[in-house]
Design an enzyme around this catalytic site. Structure first.
Site, PDB file in Angstrom:
ATOM      1  N   GLN C 129      -6.710   5.915  -3.677  1.00  0.00           N
ATOM      2  CA  GLN C 129      -5.368   5.383  -3.491  1.00  0.00           C
ATOM      3  C   GLN C 129      -4.640   5.246  -4.834  1.00  0.00           C
ATOM      4  O   GLN C 129      -5.135   4.577  -5.734  1.00  0.00           O
ATOM      5  CB  GLN C 129      -5.508   4.013  -2.816  1.00  0.00           C
ATOM      6  N   GLY C 130      -3.491   5.865  -4.956  1.00  0.00           N
ATOM      7  CA  GLY C 130      -2.733   5.789  -6.210  1.00  0.00           C
ATOM      8  C   GLY C 130      -1.507   4.905  -6.056  1.00  0.00           C
ATOM      9  O   GLY C 130      -0.406   5.395  -5.792  1.00  0.00           O
ATOM     10  N   TYR C 131      -1.708   3.628  -6.189  1.00  0.00           N
ATOM     11  CA  TYR C 131      -0.612   2.667  -6.001  1.00  0.00           C
ATOM     12  C   TYR C 131      -0.233   1.989  -7.320  1.00  0.00           C
ATOM     13  O   TYR C 131       0.806   2.248  -7.891  1.00  0.00           O
ATOM     14  CB  TYR C 131      -1.028   1.590  -4.996  1.00  0.00           C
ATOM     15  N   SER C 132      -1.109   1.077  -7.783  1.00  0.00           N
ATOM     16  CA  SER C 132      -0.771   0.253  -8.954  1.00  0.00           C
ATOM     17  C   SER C 132      -0.556   1.098 -10.202  1.00  0.00           C
ATOM     18  O   SER C 132      -1.130   2.185 -10.355  1.00  0.00           O
ATOM     19  CB  SER C 132      -1.901  -0.726  -9.246  1.00  0.00           C
ATOM     20  N   SER C 164      -9.724   2.437  -7.065  1.00  0.00           N
ATOM     21  CA  SER C 164     -11.144   2.321  -6.720  1.00  0.00           C
ATOM     22  C   SER C 164     -11.670   3.676  -6.307  1.00  0.00           C
ATOM     23  O   SER C 164     -10.974   4.448  -5.652  1.00  0.00           O
ATOM     24  CB  SER C 164     -11.355   1.393  -5.518  1.00  0.00           C
ATOM     25  N   GLU C 247      -5.843  -2.005   6.941  1.00  0.00           N
ATOM     26  CA  GLU C 247      -6.967  -2.469   6.148  1.00  0.00           C
ATOM     27  C   GLU C 247      -7.835  -3.455   6.918  1.00  0.00           C
ATOM     28  O   GLU C 247      -7.349  -4.492   7.366  1.00  0.00           O
ATOM     29  CB  GLU C 247      -6.451  -3.132   4.862  1.00  0.00           C
ATOM     30  N   SER C 384      -2.707 -10.762  -6.148  1.00  0.00           N
ATOM     31  CA  SER C 384      -3.198 -11.971  -6.816  1.00  0.00           C
ATOM     32  C   SER C 384      -2.951 -13.198  -5.956  1.00  0.00           C
ATOM     33  O   SER C 384      -2.164 -13.176  -5.012  1.00  0.00           O
ATOM     34  CB  SER C 384      -2.492 -12.137  -8.154  1.00  0.00           C
TER      35      SER C 384
END
Lengths: 419, 349, 419, 349
Positions: C129-132, C164, C247, C384
């Site tokens: 997954q390429g998000y942040s 991840s 999820e 967070s």
């Protein structure tokens, strides 16, 4: 480093102790040991005694009739009064002497000084503070009480709230908005207003503990002379900030004294219930003892700064946060120690106090319940914990402010209560 | 798998909530609104929802009773629900057929008011029980009895030899005490050669566990009311030209409390179900529900005062009434630390 | 109310238990009991076993090759795998099957479905997954990775972080900005990008516990086909939100199972050190036990909602906050129990886990130190605690949002790192 | 009345801080930068500031030593300061004239490195001491000794009959252990018929109290560094088009930590002064300083990781090194709960 007081100060301390021994009633056990209904009368007599001995207005120069004590003497006096459980003056002296008097000495006109200062000293003028409003609490500068000039008088309309000792005062210093077109921190003027007039009404606020320490003050076309302005028209915010700087300078070391004494009382309570052997209670008591030690260390540091003429910065905010948050944790511990005794508290209460119980307060469950309730107010009045954290974050740590939404003319800011 | 209130329960809750919103005034009648209690009993069967119908109860389960207590705790209704429900529970669980038949119907109908002369489990300690049975009569003074001054029927632990046995008593003097909780005041109760009917010496732990759950429900209601009031105020109170609820200091504190409230809600629901099913899980679920609800109620009540600012600390505002109720609920049946000790020992730690 | 599973589900559970008993290695004690260097190999073998038994892609309809399990069956399977300490699939299956696959089934084109789904199932395509991004963490929509159309291909430049399982993946789904003139939440497109090309570079990030669970992924003129867009050009934010909804639906009850098991291990640790008789430790252990019970109750309630087809609202935020904050308090208790043993932890570690230690993890001081360190990350990744509290405050309690400073065109927002 | 660092102390602090900023690398040399330690001893007298000049010390007071340790804790300097200072303190307080004369000069000059084979006061319990004196020699293994693997001189508690006496030993085998703290690693130390010189059986509580203060100073430095780093990052890190430090969630957490840090600073300053004046107040001030500094350091280190976000949990970032140092400092000489118990019993609770 050296944490002893200079010899002069210790000599002064000895003098004060002698004075206290000679002038407090025989068998004096602290204000807290007096029946609540005798406290006001004692306070009046005691103020007269202090005045006779030149121990009121300790921070004012002698030329204005003050005691002209040095900083360290003021501290020593405050310490000894705190230890003895004797008041440092009348109910309105904190406002009249500690705040307004010092402000007038710094910012007042000659005429204001010569008129007001003697009357504050004599007790003829008893002052209270008109700052907070229903819609201006944490956001004090959001105040809406208006004053407009009508000839040679200001005409004041609005409402103040959380006015301590308002019912015993006959003068009030008021922050009022005199220019709604200016940004909110501008356009505020600091006015001196006599209370004995038809346009001023005082109503007591009864708090959750059943006592009345605060008042609402309503202004309906109330009037005061045009020249009873301190710090100039539109300069009221700066005057108010100056005044706050005079709060409790001499009290720098008394916080620890008061809380240490009351902690002894709590330890006694726990011991009496056989709970000092409970490891969880011991742990909490030790934490409390440590926190009181820290207050003491901070006091010594603050006193050093005071004597060296250094300004404390955000120290006041830390001090407020420390004692008020401690007060809650500490009285919650009392509640845990009392356990089911909480349900039907017995014995005398702690009386009308804002902080820790007075010297001599009986170790009754009712007195502890009073303290438990008062502790809830401690993190609200005189700047809530949220406000103190913001001050510490911004002033001490230099963190950036929140984006402001209230920068424009005050008149364009939306009213306090919505929906 | 259906761990949720059903439509009927939701509707029942809604109707009692609406009734209390119209009729319950925490300041009424010095903490005892007898008329309101009467109506709650007749219109809602409030005192006996989970008692069998043969005793005048509703034939429901502790889930429904908990639901009533939650709404009473939310409304701070000044009614003797705790005393009556606790006394009835003791009789229901430990009374013989005759006692049940005699005592329960008038209690559950709201015709008579009950009280349980027990504040914590320490009051069952033979060394501390202040009342002694002497033949058929009881003598002694219990210093703190919730709802005692308005009670007609008292369930009281008394020393019989060296054992502690609960008794039903109807002749006693009660003197109202100054009470921290203004909506659930307490009395000192004196027995002087009072005739008493002993209950069976059954499973007192189990009785206490059911009472823990019901008290937890009351605390849950108080917690929910406090958080609700704080959130509502944070919406409308504007400072610095923003509603204060838009500040993270307020928003995040409310969020943390919402998490605890959610935990308390789940714990009370589960514990009430365990009581309803008479499940062995009650032994752990009851202390969990009690301390989770108590800690949440105290925290929510304190936060409500804080978020309301000065106004929240005035006598006129309800915030301190909730705080007082939360504090007393937390102390009743043992502190949160005590609940955790009970839990630890039942889990064999 | 009823907290038993339906008979069908219990029959399915029995089948799964039989399957596990027959297919897990003899003497199986959980992944945590395997030496760390054997875990990856076991995971690969185990995924094959699951696939052979039709137990991967449990949430996909059978028409797409999925197991087509009902919701309750998915939950039962997850529970039994959690109890047995066996993985539910390969390292990349959470992304490929749980997230992307389900998203494609809902939003993908027929062509995308028929091309990608079988390859995900077979394990040929392993997704991440390429998000942040370094400057877009809590503020995910602040992402700066750019994609521009060049003929029939997107050209991608930028950097992703906290990816991840990036090193074991060969495809990545990427949120990229395709219209900098649009407001920040618009102008984002969800792209499917092959990783085995020169423009994509993966670098591992070693964490404080010494393991590498996350990666940085650098795009330098990386390319993918113009039609490998899910949810339309500029519609990437909505696609991303849809995907997050998939999820861990089946994991609704496993949190409590995992934490309950690990708490047993902690109680054993305390007992071994003679500390279960320490009232402070007992109190904390009981608090932990209660919190795990609450997780269980919440799980039962969540499962009920799932089966009734109700959406959980802010429940995910509460769930995240509960476990991650609990994880810290609970591992801090472990640290207190270990005391000076902390200084030189011994025995095997807990391995590369993000949450509570795997079934079978030895009760060693090193394993607890690993958990203690990992617990610090728990309140950061996957949103967070600050972000979760904001979600709860705004979505569950309906409190007003902060004033926004980033409402205009993205290009006019100031860059992520200042001064 | 002068409870503040003087200009000379401020200047000394500034110069050692600047030196460490240039030369201390927490990752250097697997936790032992011998060269750096050598220079700290020769250029700053770091190991012996409060030892008398006759023993090669600086003739200052524990206030100055605490100041050095605070700066080392701030810089996470990987030097054997703890071991050396602790061993020297034991010899200084309890050694006879001969021992002092022999042991102290090379230790304080940085020519030799010391270690104290004691982790908590439980290690002075006769039932647990692993080393036994047999005539003039000692035998036994101490599993955890900070800085033990680089030490030349060991001070070790040993059982002599049924009493525990500290001994100075120079012949021992040490094996470095995997250590939580990467900047103050530990070793297992084995003594086999090692010749040992006994120290006097003096006031071990007093020795422990001085060590508590010095360790608190180290923790204070760590705490300050962590809060400083978090605040600096909160200034520059922008999310939602605002520096994250403008959000109350971050700002108020930093403010709360600033309050605790201020408390720790005052407590360490007072306790060091009490040690300098050999005041009876040390008995309370030392445990207060130790737990206040430890709790603050752990909280600041944890908050620093949180505020830095993911990057704060990477191996490359220093945040976890601080967290590790804070955790070990908190465990060394007894947990915070243990400090509070010591305080409670000394206050006669």
């Amino acid at each position: 480093m050296d944490i002893t007081y200079p010899p002069d100060a210790e000599r002064f301390r000895a003098r004060i102790r002698t004075f206290l021994a000679e002038n407090l009633p025989a068998g004096w056990a602290g204000v807290g040991a007096l029946p609540p209904d005798e406290r006001a009368e004692f306070a009046t007599r005691w103020r007269a005694t202090l005045a006779e001995n030149g121990l009121v207005a300790v921070s004012w120069p002698k030329e204005y009739g003050g005691a002209g004590l040095t900083d360290v003497e003021q501290v020593v006096l405050a310490e000894e009064l705190a230890r003895a459980g004797a008041p440092s003056g009348g109910e309105n002296d904190g406002f009249g002497i500690g705040m307004l008097g010092n402000t007038l000495i710094q910012l007042g006109t000659e005429e204001q000084k010569s008129y007001f200062l003697p009357r504050i000293l004599s007790g003829e003028h008893r002052w209270c503070q008109g700052y907070s409003e229903p819609d201006a609490g944490s956001d004090l500068a959001g105040l809406r009480t208006r004053a407009v000039l009508d000839g040679d008088e200001w005409v004041i309309d609005g409402q103040k709230i959380w006015t301590s000792a308002g019912h015993t005062a006959n003068w009030i210093f008021v922050l009022a908005r005199t220019d709604p077109a200016a940004p909110k921190h501008k356009g505020i003027t600091f006015l001196l207003v006599p209370m004995e007039q038809p346009g001023v009404e005082v109503r007591p606020i009864v708090n959750a503990a059943g006592h009345s320490l605060f008042n609402e003050v309503f202004f309906t076309g109330a009037r005061t002379r045009a020249d009873l302005v301190v710090g100039g028209v539109g300069g009221g915010w700066r005057t108010a900030m100056t005044l706050l700087g005079f709060e409790r300078g001499g009290q720098v070391t008394t916080q620890a004294i008061e809380f240490a004494r009351d902690l002894d009382r709590l330890v006694e309570l726990a011991r009496d219930r056989g709970l000092t052997s409970d490891p969880r209670i011991r742990d909490e008591l030790a934490w409390c003892a440590a926190r009181v030690q820290v207050m003491r260390y901070r006091g010594l540091r603050g006193l050093t700064a005071l004597l060296q003429g250094r300004t404390p910065g955000a120290d006041g905010a830390i001090s407020k946060l420390v004692w008020s948050e401690y007060f809650q944790r500490y009285t919650e511990l009392a509640a845990e120690i009392l356990g089911p005794e909480l349900l039907a508290p017995t014995g005398p209460g702690s009386g009308e106090v804002l902080r820790v119980a007075e010297v001599g307060t009986p170790n009754s469950s009712r007195a502890w319940v009073d303290e438990l309730l008062y502790a809830r107010a401690g993190t609200i009045y005189a700047g809530s914990s949220q406000v103190q954290r913001t001050i510490i974050g911004e002033q001490l740590l230099g963190l950036p402010r929140e984006p402001r939404l209230d920068g424009g003319p005050f008149a364009e800011i939306r009213p306090g209560k919505g929906a | 798998m259906d761990f949720a209130y059903d439509a009927e329960q939701d509707q029942f809750r809604a109707s009692i909530r609406s009734f209390l919103a119209d009729h319950a005034d925490p300041r009424a009648a010095d903490g005892h609104d007898g008329l309101l209690w009467q109506r709650l009993c007749t219109d809602f069967g409030a005192a006996g929802l989970h008692a069998p119908e043969e005793h005048g109860g509703g034939g429901f389960t502790p889930v429904e009773t908990a639901l009533v207590l939650e709404e009473l705790g939310r409304a701070l209704a000044p009614v003797p629900a705790w005393g009556t429900v606790a006394a009835a529970e003791a009789v229901l669980r430990l009374g013989g057929a005759d006692v049940r038949k005699e005592v329960l119907p008038p209690l559950l109908a709201g015709e008579r008011i009950g009280a349980l002369a027990l504040v914590t489990e320490a009051d069952l300690d033979p060394a501390r029980v202040p009342v002694r049975a002497d033949g058929e009569t009881l003598t002694g003074t219990v210093p703190v009895v919730p709802n005692g001054h308005v009670a007609d029927v008292l369930v009281v632990p008394a020393l019989v030899g060296d054992r502690v046995v609960l008794h039903v008593v109807t002749e006693f003097e009660a003197e109202r005490q100054d009470s921290l909780d203004l909506t659930r005041p307490v009395a000192a109760v004196r027995l002087t050669d009072a005739p008493g009917t002993p209950l069976d010496e059954g499973d007192l732990d189990r009785l206490l566990d059911v009472l823990r759950v019901l008290l937890a429900a009351d605390l849950l209601g108080t917690a929910g009311a406090c958080l609700g009031a704080a959130v509502a105020y944070a919406h409308t109170r504007v400072q610095f030209n923003r509603p204060i609820g838009s500040f993270q200091a307020v928003k995040h504190r409310c969020a943390e409390l919402a998490v605890e409230l959610d935990a308390a809600r789940a714990a009370v629901m589960f514990a009430a179900l365990a009581a309803a099913e008479d499940s062995p899980e009650l032994a752990t679920a009851a202390p969990v529900a009690k301390f989770q609800a108590a800690d949440t109620a105290v925290a929510c009540a304190a936060a409500s005062i804080q978020i309301h600012g000065g106004i929240g600390f005035t006598r006129e505002h309800d915030a301190h009434l909730f705080y007082r109720r939360a504090l007393t609920g937390a102390a009743l049946l043992g502190s949160s630390a005590r609940q955790r000790e009970v839990l630890a020992s039942r889990l064999g730690f």
